[in-house]
Design an enzyme around this catalytic site. Structure first.
Site, PDB file in Angstrom:
ATOM      1  N   CYS A 188       0.833  -1.210   0.000  1.00  9.53           N
ATOM      2  CA  CYS A 188       0.000   0.000   0.000  1.00  9.53           C
ATOM      3  C   CYS A 188       0.864   1.255   0.000  1.00  9.53           C
ATOM      4  CB  CYS A 188      -0.967  -0.008   1.179  1.00  9.53           C
ATOM      5  SG  CYS A 188      -0.206  -0.388   2.769  1.00  9.53           S
ATOM      6  N   HIS A 246      -1.494   1.011   7.628  1.00  9.09           N
ATOM      7  CA  HIS A 246      -1.938   1.030   6.235  1.00  9.09           C
ATOM      8  C   HIS A 246      -1.635   2.404   5.651  1.00  9.09           C
ATOM      9  CE1 HIS A 246      -4.222   0.151   2.690  1.00  9.09           C
ATOM     10  NE2 HIS A 246      -5.109   1.096   2.938  1.00  9.09           N
TER      11      HIS A 246
END
Length: 1137
Positions: free
Chosen positions: A232, A475
């Site tokens: 990510c 994330h």
């Protein structure tokens, strides 16, 4: 699922008559959310405006489009049907109504829901509404008696109703007294229910969206990137660079036509990624790009530092752009300049240097906003007192030291230091402090007076890259503004959504949540509750206002290179063909056809290589066909005849079968031309993926024009049980060391082996009377001589068998062939074929040496192997050394010289040789050309040595080959040559032995090399030679003495010296200075267990502590972070090959 105001959750139970109703129930241990009347402060249920204001306040950060309330008067409750719908009312021009289950939706509770009021099958396409609503059941005779439940929901075609299955217990509703009020809630079988509806504006289009069937391209015109595991962080950076349109154009203009391989060319792989982001309708994968980087699974599932990745990627692309039309394009976009200066206060002297930067790292901790960080960055340090500056020509002077910017780039990348070392916790921690950054920012205050300010340095925020979570779990995603006047969008891996300015900026400032409910919010990655925001910006992208149109290429077309578009179009067309082939695969079957031409070109076992064969020529490969299963044998034969350049009737197909001995041979001629190939495969073939055929070719046509096949020319002599045979003849030529197909023989079953000679001589063009040897190739490891007087039937010969012929050699020929290492007999050559192997050789150390391949025999001895390789390299075979290679391409085991060792035992080790680990390449070896013979080298001992030329700040590793009877003096002589050390330095060098990062003992010059422990490390150091009667051993550890690291050493103590002074000497001794040294904590640690560190005060005298204890039982420990591992716990820095 959305959390409701009344803490109700969806119940999976469904009601038969309303299967699409969303069912919501309270927790089992909670009572109903009943409102106790408060006459003075609680408005009545019929005071609608006041009731709505009190019980359904507007949601923070949401804007109301319209609101309404509607009351449905329920009469004759107990006479109603099981499911009732109230009157339709409108809010924001949408129709609404209350859905009511008077006797409960499969529960003993009254069930109320809000649903849209569209007629069935007349709901507008893509209709939705974001609604905050409240349902209130109240007594019309006493409006102070009421029950409320509220919720929020995104109403759509698929989720057209939402509400409360367990709204209120029926038993209590009809009880004679509700909450001790003296009357029932449902009085005289009547009640009122009021729906309060507030439709909210949805500027982003995704408010309370469940993202089922969400289409990023349709909703935003853009697509996301797929997450491979932990990529990510890569996705957020790539999206940021993609929407820096001038950067995308520069990448497109890198010439890649000549090296258009996405597996190895990272520039081409990035071009392809950008192309797919520009034109694809679905999320784009990044595996092609990461493969081109040379990343494996470890990099894919390990989050990396974005700043490091950005710099490495920029360097690689800048290198690719050199010598092209876009050379220097990245520097023009991303590079600024800063000046580091040191200016004297009282004299006219300044020392300065100009440096380029690609990004700027800014401190978050201790700063409230972006301007604070820049003021901190250019803060001036005054050097005075003991810290004065030695100015050339002026002596010691008071001075000012600092950094100032000379220019900022058009695209400014700001790295916010959200991860810092916490000295108290002695670990890396995430800084979640609130840190503000503006949408428009002025950089001028941070420029030098000499900077060119002809254009204003006003910057507009283009991107915010966000980290959510903490150091160990989190994330990454990005908020980007693709166009100058457009909106921000959130790029969260494969999903792209519209975002508000508040979501892009304020929600990523970090700090505390506003209006926290006491315990904060839950971090989805660490699954803990906190009042601190887990999401915060870690990288900002600003674009200079005066260059916005240029950087974003406003109004310009951004076309990819022509060759890229053509290549992708070809790939798309190929994918479409393959998709169609997969759909139609059940209609087709695969076939292989071999002919005499294939047989004659093949050198190997069997007739032709039905499976991939590394050694077979292309001409030997059977032809592959993919045909409709309904194709007749005759039609297929006609197709093959065209490929063989002959007439269809001049060939006939034989079905190939798998024999029990592992060979594939012709079995019978297929005599049914009208049979389909699928039927023929089932009737004559064997169970294999492909139907294999041999095409026999006719010898000629007869006088009537009919084809004549070899079997018809065989004289079977009217003998019983006699029949013609089709046999394959191979010829072994000993002089050329080749074995190849010679042709087809036809004979009768009762013919003798010797009777084949005339036909063989004619086929090979040999003189009559030539002496022959015949053998049968039964299978790979079974080649048997044939007896001339036996009949073919007695020799168990059948259709499809292979006979090998060789000429009988003279004694001279035998001697000549043997002298060159050739094979005399066909059986011996067959054995070579069985054991031959193609081996790749790579240089282990010297990259100037070539890579090459050789075809060798597995039975080859070590000396024969060395001779073959030496012949290739024109080197001395005795000076070669080989090393096996792991499957990962790393050196595994050095092969020791043994004349009995075979190549097979080297490449395929067993549990009795080379460790028994088969996780190595079976067709590759590293090689080295040594300075001495291998036998001599094996009489030496390899010794790893760490050379420390500058305290502990520099380490150099060497492996020395020392005589087994050598001494430390020999070691120093070799090290001096390898490390280019001066005689003066090597003469004073200290040599000592260490183990597990602890000092073991000093080694004198006469110490024997054979006495050095195999698993101990030798250190050679240029430490200060200070004599002391007390020398304390020093080691490094992190938090616990058992967690040792770095280089140990021995340090001289001084009598009456306080530890504050000892530390200064330690700093000078180790060359560790400044902040790194200040972070070290010192402790006395008892040996040999190395536990219970006793940390030392500055006024402590180490000499006294040392002599008061058993001197061999105490060590000095340096407690600090292990710098040999990254703060992220990774073993290697990020790279792009």
């Amino acid at each position: 699922m959305d959390q409701l105001h009344s803490d109700m959750v969806v119940d999976p139970a469904d009601f038969d008559e309303k299967s699409s109703v969303a069912i919501i129930t309270p927790d089992a241990d909670e009572s109903m959310d009943d409102a106790d009347p408060e006459p003075e402060s609680e408005p009545r249920a019929d005071d609608f405006e006041a009731f709505m204001k009190k019980n359904m306040p507007e949601l923070p950060d949401q804007e109301t489009e319209a609101e309404a309330y509607h009351t449905w008067e329920i009469r004759n409750w107990q006479n109603m049907s099981r499911r009732e719908e109230g009157p339709v009312f409108h809010c924001a021009e949408h129709p609404w109504r209350i859905l009511f289950f008077p006797f409960g939706n499969n529960v003993e509770f009254a069930s109320f829901y809000l649903e849209h009021g569209f007629e069935e099958n007349k709901i507008p396409e893509d209709w939705y509404a974001c609604v905050q609503f409240m349902l209130v059941l109240w007594n019309p005779n006493d409006p102070t008696m009421f029950i409320t439940h509220s919720a929020t929901h995104r109403f759509t075609q698929d989720e057209g109703d939402w509400g409360f299955t367990r709204f209120a217990e029926l038993r209590r509703l009809f009880a004679s007294s509700w909450e001790e009020r003296g009357r029932p809630m449902v009085e005289e079988n009547n009640a009122n229910v009021t729906a309060y509806v507030r439709v909210l504006k949805d500027p982003t289009g995704v408010l309370w969206h469940n993202f089922i069937n969400y289409d990023s391209k349709k909703e935003t015109g853009m697509v996301g990137l797929k997450n491979q595991g932990a990529t990510c962080y890569l996705n957020s950076l790539l999206q940021s660079l993609y929407f820096t349109n001038l950067f995308r154009q520069a990448v497109y203009r890198i010439p890649t036509e000549q090296d258009a391989d996405p597996r190895s060319n990272s520039a081409y792989a990035l071009q392809r990624l950008f192309y797919h982001l520009q034109y694809s309708d679905n999320a784009v994968g990044t595996s092609e790009l990461t493969n081109s980087f040379g990343w494996d699974t470890r990099q894919i599932f390990e989050q990396q530092d974005v700043q490091e990745l950005s710099r490495v990627l920029m360097d690689k692309l800048d290198e690719k752009m050199k010598g092209t039309e876009v050379e220097g394009a990245l520097g023009k976009m991303f590079v600024g300049k800063m000046k580091t200066y040191l200016s004297c206060i009282n004299v006219d002297y300044e020392s300065s240097r100009i440096e380029e930067f690609w990004d700027i790292q800014l401190n978050v901790s201790g700063n409230k906003n972006l301007d604070d960080s820049f003021r901190d960055y250019i803060q001036v340090e005054t050097m005075e007192g003991e810290n004065k500056y030695q100015a050339e020509g002026f002596g010691m002077q008071d001075a000012r030291k600092g950094v100032i910017f000379e220019s900022f780039p058009d695209v400014l990348h700001l790295q916010l230091k959200r991860f810092e070392y916490d000295i108290h916790r002695d670990a890396m921690m995430k800084v979640n402090d609130r840190y503000e950054f503006p949408e428009v920012w002025n950089a001028s205050p941070y420029l030098s007076e000499q900077a060119d300010k002809s254009e204003p340095y006003i910057y507009h925020l283009h991107g915010v890259l966000v980290h959510s979570g903490d150091l160990n779990a989190g994330h990454y995603y990005a908020f980007l503004k693709p166009t100058k006047e457009g909106h921000f969008y959130k790029f969260d891996d494969d999903r792209v959504t519209r975002a508000t300015k508040r979501e892009a900026l304020e929600e990523n400032f970090g700090g505390d949540f506003i209006n926290v409910n006491g315990i904060g919010q839950r971090n989805p990655y660490t699954r803990t509750w906190s009042a601190k925001r887990s999401m915060s910006a870690y990288m900002l992208v600003y674009i200079r206002e005066s260059r916005l149109d240029n950087i974003l290429m406003t109004g310009q077309c951004l076309d990819p290179p022509k060759h890229l578009a053509e290549r992708v179009a070809e790939e798309d067309a190929l994918k479409e063909r393959k998709r169609k082939e997969r759909e139609e695969a059940h209609l087709y079957m695969e076939m292989q056809v071999a002919s005499e031409a294939n047989f004659k070109a093949f050198q190997g076992f069997d007739i032709v290589p039905w499976k991939p064969d590394l050694y077979a020529d292309e001409a030997a490969q059977p032809k592959e066909y993919k045909v409709l299963k309904t194709t007749t044998v005759a039609d297929f034969t006609a197709t093959v005849a065209k490929d063989l350049d002959t007439e269809p009737d001049m060939i006939r197909p034989w079905a190939m079968v798998n024999r029990q001995n592992g060979t594939v041979r012709p079995d019978c001629w297929i005599q049914f031309p009208d049979m389909s190939v699928e039927e023929a495969s089932g009737k004559f073939g064997t169970k294999s993926q492909k139907f294999r055929l041999w095409m026999e070719q006719a010898i000629r046509r007869d006088e009537d024009g009919n084809p004549v096949f070899g079997a018809s020319l065989v004289d079977i002599k009217s003998q019983p049980n006699n029949r013609p045979l089709m046999l394959f003849l191979k010829y072994f030529d000993a002089s050329s060391q080749k074995l190849f197909g010679a042709g087809i023989l036809h004979a009768s079953l009762q013919d003798k082996v010797g009777d084949l000679a005339p036909q063989i001589l004619k086929l090979l063009g040999w003189e009559p009377g030539t002496n022959l040897k015949l053998s049968e190739e039964i299978k790979q490891n079974m080649i048997e001589a044939m007896k001339p007087k036996m009949t073919l039937q007695q020799a168990e010969i059948q259709d499809g068998d292979i006979i090998t012929v060789q000429r009988v050699l003279s004694d001279t020929e035998v001697e000549q062939i043997s002298a060159t290492g050739g094979y005399i007999e066909a059986q011996a050559y067959y054995d070579y074929l069985l054991n031959r192997i193609h081996v790749n050789f790579e240089p282990k150390v010297d990259e100037t040496l070539p890579e090459f391949s050789l075809t060798l025999s597995k039975k080859m001895t070590y000396d024969q192997l060395a001779a073959k390789v030496a012949e290739q390299l024109q080197a001395d075979p005795t000076h070669l050394r080989f090393t096996t290679i792991t499957n990962a391409g790393k050196a595994k085991t050095t092969v020791r010289y043994n004349p009995a060792t075979t190549l097979a035992s080297i490449l395929t080790p067993t549990s009795f040789n080379y460790g028994g680990n088969t996780l190595q390449k079976t067709d590759a070896l590293f090689y080295e050309v040594l300075d001495m013979s291998l036998k001599e080298m094996e009489q030496r001992k390899p010794q790893k040595v760490t050379w420390l030329p500058e305290g502990l700040v520099k380490e150099e590793e060497y492996t020395l080959m020392l005589p087994r009877n050598g001494t430390i003096s020999d070691l120093l002589d070799q090290l001096q040559q390898k490390a280019n050390i001066s005689p003066e330095v090597i003469s004073r060098a200290q040599v000592y032995e260490g183990h597990n990062h602890k000092f073991y003992k000093a080694l004198p010059r006469e110490y024997q090399i054979m006495s050095v422990h195999d698993y101990f490390q030798i250190y050679v150091a240029d430490f200060p030679n200070e004599e002391s009667e007390n020398m304390i051993t020093v080691f490094h550890f992190e938090k616990e003495p058992s967690k040792t690291h770095s280089v140990p050493f021995r340090f001289p103590l001084r009598q009456d010296e306080p530890f504050s002074e000892t530390k200064k000497r330690l700093s000078e001794f180790t060359k560790i200075k400044g902040k790194p040294f200040e972070k070290i904590k010192f402790a006395l640690v008892s040996k040999p267990q190395y536990h219970k560190p006793m940390y030392i005060d500055d006024d402590q005298v180490l000499w006294d502590d040392y002599i008061s204890s058993d001197r061999d039982e105490i060590a000095l420990g340096m407690d600090h972070v292990n710098k040999s591992r990254s703060t992220w716990g990774k073993t290697d820095s990020i790279f792009i090959r």
